[in-house]
Design a protein around this motif. Structure first.
Motif, PDB file in Angstrom:
ATOM      1  N   THR A 278       1.316  -1.413  -0.265  1.00  0.00           N
ATOM      2  CA  THR A 278       0.185  -0.112   0.154  1.00  0.00           C
ATOM      3  C   THR A 278       0.567   1.162   0.026  1.00  0.00           C
ATOM      4  OG1 THR A 278      -1.528  -0.945   1.722  1.00  0.00           O
ATOM      5  CG2 THR A 278      -1.927   0.776   1.558  1.00  0.00           C
ATOM      6  N   LEU A 279       0.622   1.414  -0.825  1.00  0.00           N
ATOM      7  CA  LEU A 279       1.865   3.306  -0.955  1.00  0.00           C
ATOM      8  C   LEU A 279       0.415   4.828  -1.264  1.00  0.00           C
ATOM      9  CD1 LEU A 279       3.351   1.586  -3.752  1.00  0.00           C
ATOM     10  CD2 LEU A 279       4.445   1.853  -2.097  1.00  0.00           C
ATOM     11  N   ALA A 280       2.205   5.398  -0.243  1.00  0.00           N
ATOM     12  CA  ALA A 280       0.855   6.451  -0.113  1.00  0.00           C
ATOM     13  C   ALA A 280       1.091   7.668  -1.891  1.00  0.00           C
ATOM     14  CB  ALA A 280       1.792   7.499   0.678  1.00  0.00           C
ATOM     15  N   ASP A 281       0.019   8.932  -2.155  1.00  0.00           N
ATOM     16  CA  ASP A 281       0.424   9.675  -2.845  1.00  0.00           C
ATOM     17  C   ASP A 281       0.793  10.757  -2.466  1.00  0.00           C
ATOM     18  OD1 ASP A 281      -0.156  10.774  -5.554  1.00  0.00           O
ATOM     19  OD2 ASP A 281      -2.705  11.086  -4.292  1.00  0.00           O
ATOM     20  N   ASP A 282       2.122  10.468  -2.924  1.00  0.00           N
ATOM     21  CA  ASP A 282       3.142  11.937  -2.104  1.00  0.00           C
ATOM     22  C   ASP A 282       4.457  11.360  -2.745  1.00  0.00           C
ATOM     23  OD1 ASP A 282       4.373   9.486  -0.942  1.00  0.00           O
ATOM     24  OD2 ASP A 282       4.863  10.005   1.308  1.00  0.00           O
ATOM     25  N   LEU A 283       4.368  11.542  -4.026  1.00  0.00           N
ATOM     26  CA  LEU A 283       6.056  11.115  -5.040  1.00  0.00           C
ATOM     27  C   LEU A 283       6.014  12.288  -5.176  1.00  0.00           C
ATOM     28  CD1 LEU A 283       8.005   9.202  -6.077  1.00  0.00           C
ATOM     29  CD2 LEU A 283       6.540   8.970  -7.838  1.00  0.00           C
ATOM     30  N   ALA A 284       4.482  12.699  -6.327  1.00  0.00           N
ATOM     31  CA  ALA A 284       5.062  14.033  -6.673  1.00  0.00           C
ATOM     32  C   ALA A 284       4.934  15.440  -5.132  1.00  0.00           C
ATOM     33  CB  ALA A 284       3.928  14.611  -7.462  1.00  0.00           C
ATOM     34  N   ARG A 285       4.950  15.396  -4.373  1.00  0.00           N
ATOM     35  CA  ARG A 285       5.479  16.480  -3.334  1.00  0.00           C
ATOM     36  C   ARG A 285       6.800  15.734  -2.806  1.00  0.00           C
ATOM     37  NH1 ARG A 285       0.982  15.069  -0.679  1.00  0.00           N
ATOM     38  NH2 ARG A 285       1.458  14.095   0.945  1.00  0.00           N
ATOM     39  N   ASN A 286       7.340  15.017  -2.622  1.00  0.00           N
ATOM     40  CA  ASN A 286       8.165  14.638  -2.311  1.00  0.00           C
ATOM     41  C   ASN A 286       9.807  15.209  -3.494  1.00  0.00           C
ATOM     42  OD1 ASN A 286       7.470  13.205   0.691  1.00  0.00           O
ATOM     43  ND2 ASN A 286       7.267  11.110  -0.175  1.00  0.00           N
ATOM     44  N   LEU A 287       9.256  14.318  -4.358  1.00  0.00           N
ATOM     45  CA  LEU A 287      10.128  14.745  -5.541  1.00  0.00           C
ATOM     46  C   LEU A 287      10.521  16.349  -5.324  1.00  0.00           C
ATOM     47  CD1 LEU A 287       9.277  12.794  -7.693  1.00  0.00           C
ATOM     48  CD2 LEU A 287      11.422  12.246  -6.501  1.00  0.00           C
ATOM     49  N   ASP A 288       9.516  17.572  -5.685  1.00  0.00           N
ATOM     50  CA  ASP A 288       9.191  18.773  -4.999  1.00  0.00           C
ATOM     51  C   ASP A 288      10.028  19.274  -4.210  1.00  0.00           C
ATOM     52  OD1 ASP A 288       8.649  18.530  -8.034  1.00  0.00           O
ATOM     53  OD2 ASP A 288       6.374  19.352  -6.866  1.00  0.00           O
ATOM     54  N   ALA A 289      10.197  18.910  -3.294  1.00  0.00           N
ATOM     55  CA  ALA A 289      10.556  19.153  -1.646  1.00  0.00           C
ATOM     56  C   ALA A 289      12.120  19.306  -1.891  1.00  0.00           C
ATOM     57  CB  ALA A 289       9.872  18.062  -0.391  1.00  0.00           C
ATOM     58  N   TYR A 294      17.496  21.237  -2.824  1.00  0.00           N
ATOM     59  CA  TYR A 294      18.536  21.781  -3.667  1.00  0.00           C
ATOM     60  C   TYR A 294      18.624  22.457  -3.938  1.00  0.00           C
ATOM     61  CZ  TYR A 294      21.167  20.229  -7.727  1.00  0.00           C
ATOM     62  OH  TYR A 294      21.805  19.525  -9.388  1.00  0.00           O
ATOM     63  N   ASN A 295      17.421  23.705  -5.155  1.00  0.00           N
ATOM     64  CA  ASN A 295      17.806  24.260  -5.409  1.00  0.00           C
ATOM     65  C   ASN A 295      17.843  25.748  -4.357  1.00  0.00           C
ATOM     66  OD1 ASN A 295      17.255  24.409  -8.052  1.00  0.00           O
ATOM     67  ND2 ASN A 295      14.720  23.981  -7.469  1.00  0.00           N
ATOM     68  N   GLY A 296      16.862  25.517  -2.796  1.00  0.00           N
ATOM     69  CA  GLY A 296      17.664  26.500  -2.139  1.00  0.00           C
ATOM     70  C   GLY A 296      19.050  26.082  -1.621  1.00  0.00           C
ATOM     71  N   ILE A 297      20.116  25.501  -1.580  1.00  0.00           N
ATOM     72  CA  ILE A 297      21.488  25.458  -1.072  1.00  0.00           C
ATOM     73  C   ILE A 297      21.924  26.282  -2.656  1.00  0.00           C
ATOM     74  CG2 ILE A 297      23.279  24.131  -1.725  1.00  0.00           C
ATOM     75  CD1 ILE A 297      21.570  22.130  -0.048  1.00  0.00           C
ATOM     76  N   CYS A 298      21.343  25.874  -3.715  1.00  0.00           N
ATOM     77  CA  CYS A 298      22.437  27.059  -5.206  1.00  0.00           C
ATOM     78  C   CYS A 298      21.576  28.493  -4.541  1.00  0.00           C
ATOM     79  CB  CYS A 298      21.564  26.398  -6.580  1.00  0.00           C
ATOM     80  SG  CYS A 298      21.600  24.388  -6.823  1.00  0.00           S
ATOM     81  N   ALA A 299      21.142  28.419  -4.313  1.00  0.00           N
ATOM     82  CA  ALA A 299      20.409  29.917  -4.199  1.00  0.00           C
ATOM     83  C   ALA A 299      21.322  30.225  -3.102  1.00  0.00           C
ATOM     84  CB  ALA A 299      19.098  30.185  -3.951  1.00  0.00           C
ATOM     85  N   LEU A 300      22.340  29.535  -1.771  1.00  0.00           N
ATOM     86  CA  LEU A 300      22.224  29.826  -0.998  1.00  0.00           C
ATOM     87  C   LEU A 300      24.087  31.026  -1.291  1.00  0.00           C
ATOM     88  CD1 LEU A 300      22.476  30.160   2.367  1.00  0.00           C
ATOM     89  CD2 LEU A 300      23.321  27.492   2.488  1.00  0.00           C
ATOM     90  N   ILE A 301      24.067  29.902  -2.389  1.00  0.00           N
ATOM     91  CA  ILE A 301      25.563  29.578  -2.631  1.00  0.00           C
ATOM     92  C   ILE A 301      25.962  30.976  -3.999  1.00  0.00           C
ATOM     93  CG2 ILE A 301      27.655  28.876  -4.613  1.00  0.00           C
ATOM     94  CD1 ILE A 301      26.630  25.716  -3.385  1.00  0.00           C
ATOM     95  N   ASP A 302      24.661  31.303  -4.768  1.00  0.00           N
ATOM     96  CA  ASP A 302      24.394  32.655  -5.790  1.00  0.00           C
ATOM     97  C   ASP A 302      24.638  34.064  -4.930  1.00  0.00           C
ATOM     98  OD1 ASP A 302      24.391  31.155  -7.502  1.00  0.00           O
ATOM     99  OD2 ASP A 302      22.103  31.243  -7.267  1.00  0.00           O
ATOM    100  N   ARG A 303      23.300  33.746  -2.804  1.00  0.00           N
ATOM    101  CA  ARG A 303      24.057  34.912  -2.426  1.00  0.00           C
ATOM    102  C   ARG A 303      25.439  35.573  -2.182  1.00  0.00           C
ATOM    103  NH1 ARG A 303      18.946  32.718  -0.449  1.00  0.00           N
ATOM    104  NH2 ARG A 303      19.431  32.132   0.544  1.00  0.00           N
TER     105      ARG A 303
END
Length: 424
Positions: A278-289, A294-303
């Motif tokens: 039995t699997l939850a319907d949260d794959l898209a949410r987990n990948l997006d998070a 990942y992009n937050g770390i990139c933004a931190l480095i950019d700043r």
């Protein structure tokens, strides 16, 4: 035949990994009599609980055991398992650690003003005890595993070695933390069809704007942030590590790309009954998070680059290369031709052998920077003991230094003398 076990030591260190060896180094510097008990061999976890293709996730330059930094030719490379073991063993030889391998500690308790340490070779007493056994003691496999079909091979990630140990057919990997993602990649590269249950673990870029992201994060002081300064406080100790890999010179792990290449991704596993997941319907949410981190770390480095006026190549933030379709909420294991399950579901702690009141209400050692409320009892080598680097080669030596300094000061106060440091 080795010498009999002495009946008393000033300090007993339990655990012969990098934490226990670092504690021994600093105890020697202070001239404090001690012994290190290791129930297996030095560097046992690296040696026996890692897969064949395992390598460090952090670059080699972060290997900074006390006065024994990485001295090889690839500071920005990633040591494979055998080289990690060799590094730890070389540190032990150089330090001259008084380690007794093959000695299991079965109980630690109070004894008069000190401690009683019961071992497989007999009992000893000690004035102080350092627990250097991390917090990952027993592989954790959920009770729901009993609902898998009979005959399905099930192993914990700590027992995984290579794809050849698993039967032909498709493999289900449950858990997308560092180990789960790297094992899924190992199987995928070997041509196996992998079903991966994706949880909430975050991910990190390997290289960004001309450098390893770890280098940038080190410049930003991320590895020096203390648990007391972190916005989550002590709760940060429960965070999953970011997934990426040092394999092949280092690269991102992009589960969406794997999906394009045939890996089957699912949401969280919520149950197994009569051979059906039995699997939850949260794959898209987990990948997006994960991508958001990942992009937050990139933004931190950019700043950081902008604020410091650093000349660096431009870098692109991540854009998804694949999107999940209609979620699979139920999956018949046998019908899907799944022949093996790898549980990458972490470990649980077992402190039952420490007969002392040092745990908090959650069962975690109550301490501040490794110093517990039980006078003379210390812990080191745990994730976020004090900083993000505490659970790594980067800072475990500094944690050990602090703990041993505290211990030495306590001894000096009791004896009315000044603690001495000796060269190793």
């Amino acid at each position: 035949m080795r010498a009999p076990l002495p009946t008393h030591h000033s300090v007993v260190v339990i655990g012969g990994g990098q934490a226990g060896l670092s504690a021994s180094y600093h105890l020697k510097r202070h001239g404090i009599d001690h012994v290190v008990f290791e129930k297996n061999r030095i560097a046992h976890t690296w040696r026996s609980q890692r897969w064949d293709a395992f390598c460090l996730v952090t670059p080699n330059w972060q290997c900074q055991l006390p006065d024994f930094p990485y001295a090889g030719s690839e500071p920005h490379g990633f040591m494979p398992r055998e080289e990690i073991v060799a590094y730890v063993e070389a540190f032990a030889r150089r330090t001259g650690v008084p380690v007794r391998e093959g000695v299991a500690v079965t109980r630690v308790a109070r004894r008069d003003e000190g401690f009683l340490v019961e071992t497989s070779e007999g009992h000893v007493t000690a004035d102080a005890v350092i627990l250097a056994v991390s917090a990952y003691h027993i592989p954790k496999i959920p009770a729901m595993a009993a609902g898998a079909p009979k005959g399905i091979v099930q192993i914990h990630s700590s027992a995984y070695k290579n794809p050849d140990q698993l039967p032909s057919g498709k493999i289900l990997v449950i858990g997308s933390g560092q180990s789960g993602c790297q094992i899924a990649e190992d199987l995928h590269l070997a041509g196996r069809t992998v079903h991966l249950v994706v949880g909430s673990a975050p991910r990190c870029p390997r290289f960004y704007r001309g450098r390893d992201a770890v280098d940038w994060l080190d410049d930003l002081g991320q590895y020096e942030m203390t648990v007391e300064d972190h916005p989550l406080g002590e709760k940060v100790r429960g965070n999953a590590n970011h997934y990426l890999t040092g394999r092949g010179g280092g690269r991102d792990i992009d589960l969406r790309r794997f999906a394009n290449e045939g890996m089957v991704l699912h949401g969280r596993l919520t149950g197994i009954e009569n051979g059906r997941l039995t699997l939850a319907d949260d794959l898209a949410r987990n990948l997006d998070a994960a991508d958001a981190v990942y992009n937050g770390i990139c933004a931190l480095i950019d700043r950081h680059i902008a604020e410091k006026g650093i000349i660096a190549p431009e870098g692109a933030h991540y854009s998804p290369v694949w999107q999940p379709g209609e979620p699979v909420r139920s999956l018949d294991v046998e019908a899907a031709d799944i022949t093996g399950i790898i549980w990458s579901t972490g470990f649980r702690s077992d402190w039952s052998w420490v007969d002392l009141p040092f745990l908090d209400e959650t069962g975690y050692p109550a301490h501040r920077r490794g110093v517990t409320d039980v006078q003379g009892l210390y812990v080191i080598g745990m994730p976020w003991l004090w900083t993000w680097g505490s659970g790594r080669f980067l800072s475990v030596g500094r944690d050990a230094d602090f703990v041993v300094d505290h211990l030495a000061a306590l001894r000096a106060n009791e004896m009315g003398s000044t603690p001495a440091r000796m060269a190793v």
